[in-house]
Scaffold this active site. Structure first.
Site, PDB file in Angstrom:
ATOM      1  N   LYS A 270      53.185 -76.621  55.653  1.00 32.30           N
ATOM      2  CA  LYS A 270      52.250 -75.990  56.602  1.00 32.30           C
ATOM      3  C   LYS A 270      52.447 -74.470  56.633  1.00 32.30           C
ATOM      4  O   LYS A 270      51.483 -73.706  56.532  1.00 32.30           O
ATOM      5  CB  LYS A 270      52.434 -76.566  58.023  1.00 32.30           C
ATOM      6  CG  LYS A 270      52.292 -78.072  58.115  1.00 32.30           C
ATOM      7  CD  LYS A 270      52.478 -78.564  59.526  1.00 32.30           C
ATOM      8  CE  LYS A 270      53.846 -78.345  60.113  1.00 32.30           C
ATOM      9  NZ  LYS A 270      54.933 -79.148  59.489  1.00 32.30           N
TER      10      LYS A 270
ATOM     11  N   ARG B  40      50.630 -80.884  68.403  1.00 33.27           N
ATOM     12  CA  ARG B  40      51.527 -81.929  67.917  1.00 33.27           C
ATOM     13  C   ARG B  40      51.471 -83.172  68.782  1.00 33.27           C
ATOM     14  O   ARG B  40      52.184 -84.138  68.495  1.00 33.27           O
ATOM     15  CB  ARG B  40      52.964 -81.398  67.958  1.00 33.27           C
ATOM     16  CG  ARG B  40      53.435 -80.783  66.666  1.00 33.27           C
ATOM     17  CD  ARG B  40      54.811 -80.219  66.927  1.00 33.27           C
ATOM     18  NE  ARG B  40      55.683 -80.311  65.804  1.00 33.27           N
ATOM     19  CZ  ARG B  40      55.934 -79.278  64.992  1.00 33.27           C
ATOM     20  NH1 ARG B  40      55.333 -78.123  65.161  1.00 33.27           N
ATOM     21  NH2 ARG B  40      56.778 -79.419  64.009  1.00 33.27           N
TER      22      ARG B  40
ATOM     23  N   ARG C  10      65.517 -74.931  51.960  1.00 30.76           N
ATOM     24  CA  ARG C  10      64.663 -73.788  52.333  1.00 30.76           C
ATOM     25  C   ARG C  10      65.489 -72.596  52.846  1.00 30.76           C
ATOM     26  O   ARG C  10      66.458 -72.776  53.577  1.00 30.76           O
ATOM     27  CB  ARG C  10      63.741 -74.285  53.451  1.00 30.76           C
ATOM     28  CG  ARG C  10      62.846 -73.268  54.032  1.00 30.76           C
ATOM     29  CD  ARG C  10      61.829 -73.909  54.905  1.00 30.76           C
ATOM     30  NE  ARG C  10      62.390 -74.709  55.987  1.00 30.76           N
ATOM     31  CZ  ARG C  10      61.651 -75.356  56.852  1.00 30.76           C
ATOM     32  NH1 ARG C  10      60.352 -75.349  56.756  1.00 30.76           N
ATOM     33  NH2 ARG C  10      62.211 -76.048  57.818  1.00 30.76           N
TER      34      ARG C  10
ATOM     35  N   ARG D  30      67.471 -72.142  58.696  1.00 27.81           N
ATOM     36  CA  ARG D  30      67.241 -72.574  60.078  1.00 27.81           C
ATOM     37  C   ARG D  30      68.309 -73.571  60.533  1.00 27.81           C
ATOM     38  O   ARG D  30      68.723 -74.427  59.765  1.00 27.81           O
ATOM     39  CB  ARG D  30      65.857 -73.228  60.196  1.00 27.81           C
ATOM     40  CG  ARG D  30      64.771 -72.230  60.469  1.00 27.81           C
ATOM     41  CD  ARG D  30      63.404 -72.786  60.278  1.00 27.81           C
ATOM     42  NE  ARG D  30      63.144 -74.067  60.920  1.00 27.81           N
ATOM     43  CZ  ARG D  30      61.957 -74.670  60.889  1.00 27.81           C
ATOM     44  NH1 ARG D  30      60.937 -74.090  60.275  1.00 27.81           N
ATOM     45  NH2 ARG D  30      61.779 -75.825  61.475  1.00 27.81           N
TER      46      ARG D  30
ATOM     47  N   ARG E  50      62.940 -85.124  63.479  1.00 24.82           N
ATOM     48  CA  ARG E  50      61.641 -84.433  63.449  1.00 24.82           C
ATOM     49  C   ARG E  50      60.588 -85.328  62.799  1.00 24.82           C
ATOM     50  O   ARG E  50      59.444 -85.388  63.243  1.00 24.82           O
ATOM     51  CB  ARG E  50      61.774 -83.091  62.708  1.00 24.82           C
ATOM     52  CG  ARG E  50      62.483 -82.032  63.557  1.00 24.82           C
ATOM     53  CD  ARG E  50      63.141 -80.929  62.746  1.00 24.82           C
ATOM     54  NE  ARG E  50      62.237 -80.162  61.930  1.00 24.82           N
ATOM     55  CZ  ARG E  50      62.637 -79.318  60.966  1.00 24.82           C
ATOM     56  NH1 ARG E  50      63.931 -79.154  60.727  1.00 24.82           N
ATOM     57  NH2 ARG E  50      61.754 -78.656  60.276  1.00 24.82           N
TER      58      ARG E  50
HETATM   59  P1  AP5 Z   1      57.221 -75.164  54.646  1.00 29.21           P
HETATM   60  O1  AP5 Z   1      55.957 -74.480  54.297  1.00 29.21           O
HETATM   61  O2  AP5 Z   1      58.269 -74.370  55.359  1.00 29.21           O
HETATM   62  O3  AP5 Z   1      56.919 -76.516  55.424  1.00 29.21           O
HETATM   63  P2  AP5 Z   1      56.457 -76.739  56.941  1.00 29.21           P
HETATM   64  O4  AP5 Z   1      55.513 -77.882  56.931  1.00 29.21           O
HETATM   65  O5  AP5 Z   1      56.008 -75.450  57.568  1.00 29.21           O
HETATM   66  O6  AP5 Z   1      57.852 -77.220  57.528  1.00 29.21           O
HETATM   67  P3  AP5 Z   1      58.576 -76.897  58.902  1.00 29.21           P
HETATM   68  O7  AP5 Z   1      59.971 -77.452  58.761  1.00 29.21           O
HETATM   69  O8  AP5 Z   1      58.480 -75.456  59.281  1.00 29.21           O
HETATM   70  O9  AP5 Z   1      57.772 -77.767  59.869  1.00 29.21           O
HETATM   71  P4  AP5 Z   1      58.158 -78.308  61.218  1.00 29.21           P
HETATM   72  O10 AP5 Z   1      56.864 -78.807  61.670  1.00 29.21           O
HETATM   73  O11 AP5 Z   1      59.273 -79.279  61.254  1.00 29.21           O
HETATM   74  O12 AP5 Z   1      58.784 -77.003  61.953  1.00 29.21           O
HETATM   75  P5  AP5 Z   1      58.237 -76.048  63.072  1.00 29.21           P
HETATM   76  O13 AP5 Z   1      58.809 -74.703  62.841  1.00 29.21           O
HETATM   77  O14 AP5 Z   1      56.763 -76.165  63.212  1.00 29.21           O
HETATM   78  O15 AP5 Z   1      57.823 -75.773  53.299  1.00 29.21           O
HETATM   79  C1  AP5 Z   1      59.119 -76.381  53.279  1.00 29.21           C
HETATM   80  C2  AP5 Z   1      59.806 -76.032  51.947  1.00 29.21           C
HETATM   81  O16 AP5 Z   1      59.131 -76.691  50.881  1.00 29.21           O
HETATM   82  C3  AP5 Z   1      59.766 -74.539  51.619  1.00 29.21           C
HETATM   83  O17 AP5 Z   1      60.972 -74.180  51.027  1.00 29.21           O
HETATM   84  C4  AP5 Z   1      58.613 -74.390  50.619  1.00 29.21           C
HETATM   85  O18 AP5 Z   1      58.833 -73.322  49.693  1.00 29.21           O
HETATM   86  C5  AP5 Z   1      58.623 -75.753  49.939  1.00 29.21           C
HETATM   87  N1  AP5 Z   1      57.284 -76.203  49.575  1.00 29.21           N
HETATM   88  C6  AP5 Z   1      56.138 -76.086  50.323  1.00 29.21           C
HETATM   89  N2  AP5 Z   1      55.093 -76.643  49.688  1.00 29.21           N
HETATM   90  C7  AP5 Z   1      55.569 -77.141  48.514  1.00 29.21           C
HETATM   91  C8  AP5 Z   1      54.959 -77.835  47.408  1.00 29.21           C
HETATM   92  N3  AP5 Z   1      53.648 -78.149  47.389  1.00 29.21           N
HETATM   93  N4  AP5 Z   1      55.764 -78.197  46.374  1.00 29.21           N
HETATM   94  C9  AP5 Z   1      57.098 -77.892  46.386  1.00 29.21           C
HETATM   95  N5  AP5 Z   1      57.700 -77.215  47.398  1.00 29.21           N
HETATM   96  C10 AP5 Z   1      56.965 -76.861  48.455  1.00 29.21           C
HETATM   97  O19 AP5 Z   1      58.880 -76.671  64.380  1.00 29.21           O
HETATM   98  C11 AP5 Z   1      60.292 -76.629  64.603  1.00 29.21           C
HETATM   99  C12 AP5 Z   1      60.600 -77.234  65.965  1.00 29.21           C
HETATM  100  O20 AP5 Z   1      59.971 -76.455  67.014  1.00 29.21           O
HETATM  101  C13 AP5 Z   1      60.097 -78.663  66.196  1.00 29.21           C
HETATM  102  O21 AP5 Z   1      60.994 -79.632  65.687  1.00 29.21           O
HETATM  103  C14 AP5 Z   1      59.969 -78.704  67.728  1.00 29.21           C
HETATM  104  O22 AP5 Z   1      61.212 -78.879  68.351  1.00 29.21           O
HETATM  105  C15 AP5 Z   1      59.472 -77.300  68.054  1.00 29.21           C
HETATM  106  N6  AP5 Z   1      57.984 -77.203  68.070  1.00 29.21           N
HETATM  107  C16 AP5 Z   1      57.218 -76.440  67.236  1.00 29.21           C
HETATM  108  N7  AP5 Z   1      55.905 -76.576  67.531  1.00 29.21           N
HETATM  109  C17 AP5 Z   1      55.840 -77.441  68.572  1.00 29.21           C
HETATM  110  C18 AP5 Z   1      54.758 -78.012  69.305  1.00 29.21           C
HETATM  111  N8  AP5 Z   1      53.477 -77.705  69.042  1.00 29.21           N
HETATM  112  N9  AP5 Z   1      55.067 -78.877  70.307  1.00 29.21           N
HETATM  113  C19 AP5 Z   1      56.336 -79.185  70.617  1.00 29.21           C
HETATM  114  N10 AP5 Z   1      57.414 -78.694  69.948  1.00 29.21           N
HETATM  115  C20 AP5 Z   1      57.172 -77.830  68.929  1.00 29.21           C
END
Ligand code: AP5
Length: 217
Positions: A13, A88, A127, A161, A172
């Protein structure tokens, strides 16, 4: 045009949101980034969110909806928004509808990145991010061209992270399955949900997303 990117942790994402910022001038609204910034500066929201995030659980709907509402008021609307990691839960989806409707806006596309869960732990655990310019990398899938040097800003330091460990990633994933995947049913009647294979390489995913957006009537 306003887009929601949906997918489990590590689906790509953030990677694809950044491309939409670079290629289309969209504004990325990542609740994960907003919450990490709040934790870093030690604000009241950050203190409330920190332990929840470290467990891999979801922060309360009220907190994240308020963060998004503030950004909708402060950011330029010109290129549209790409919502990364929000909504979410169904309550957050409803809150977003209210926030957008009151600004005469709507959700145009919900793009789901489909990825096999088996590879997600590897993706997330590998990552890392440049501490200076925040460019994202991966040990195997997207390494820096010169080891230890950021491709973009040439900075020498990187960070990982604290919630990118196997146990937290599994929590997660569980939260995604039980609370986030069901929001697709909320958007189904509007026929705006599109699935993209998130297992293909990063450029190919971007091309599929571009094809969806460019066919917008
Ligand atoms: P990346 O692009 O970083 O993936 P992502 O989907 O953004 O993963 P996140 O871990 O950031 O998602 P998340 O939803 O768990 O975390 P968030 O910060 O939102 O890609 C991952 C890796 O793969 C990278 O190294 C990239 O280079 C590689 N890659 C990407 N695409 C690829 C491909 N096609 N092929 C190969 N490699 C690839 O949330 C963190 C925490 O915050 C949550 O757990 C929760 O506690 C809280 N939170 C955030 N938003 C909310 C909400 N709306 N409500 C409640 N709690 C929330």
């Amino acid at each position: 045009m306003n887009i929601i990117l949906v997918g489990p942790p590590g689906a790509g994402k953030g990677t694809q949101a950044q491309r939409l910022v670079d290629n289309r001038g969209m504004v990325q609204l990542s609740t994960g980034d907003m919450l990490r910034a709040a934790v870093k500066c030690g604000s009241r929201v950050g203190v409330q969110a920190q332990t929840v995030m470290e467990r891999g659980e979801l922060v309360s709907d009220d907190i994240v909806a308020a963060l998004i509402g503030e950004r909708l008021d402060n950011d330029q609307l010109s290129g549209g928004f790409v919502f990364d990691g929000f909504p979410r839960t169904q309550a957050q989806a409803c809150a977003l509808d209210v926030l957008l409707h009151s600004r005469d806006r709507k959700v145009d596309h919900v793009i789901v990145l489909d990825v096999d869960e088996d590879i997600l732990v590897d993706r997330v655990a590998g990552r890392f991010t440049c501490t200076q310019c925040k460019a994202g990398y991966h040990d195997n899938f997207k390494p820096t061209t010169t080891p230890g040097v950021c491709d973009q800003c040439k900075g020498p330091t990187f960070s990982r992270r604290s919630d990118d460990n196997e146990e937290t990633v599994r929590n997660r994933l569980s939260e995604y399955r039980s609370k986030t995947a069901p929001i697709l049913a909320y958007y189904a009647p509007e026929r705006i949900v599109e699935h993209v294979d998130g297992m293909i390489d990063i450029d190919a995913v971007s091309n599929r997303i571009a094809a969806i957006l460019d066919h917008d009537p």
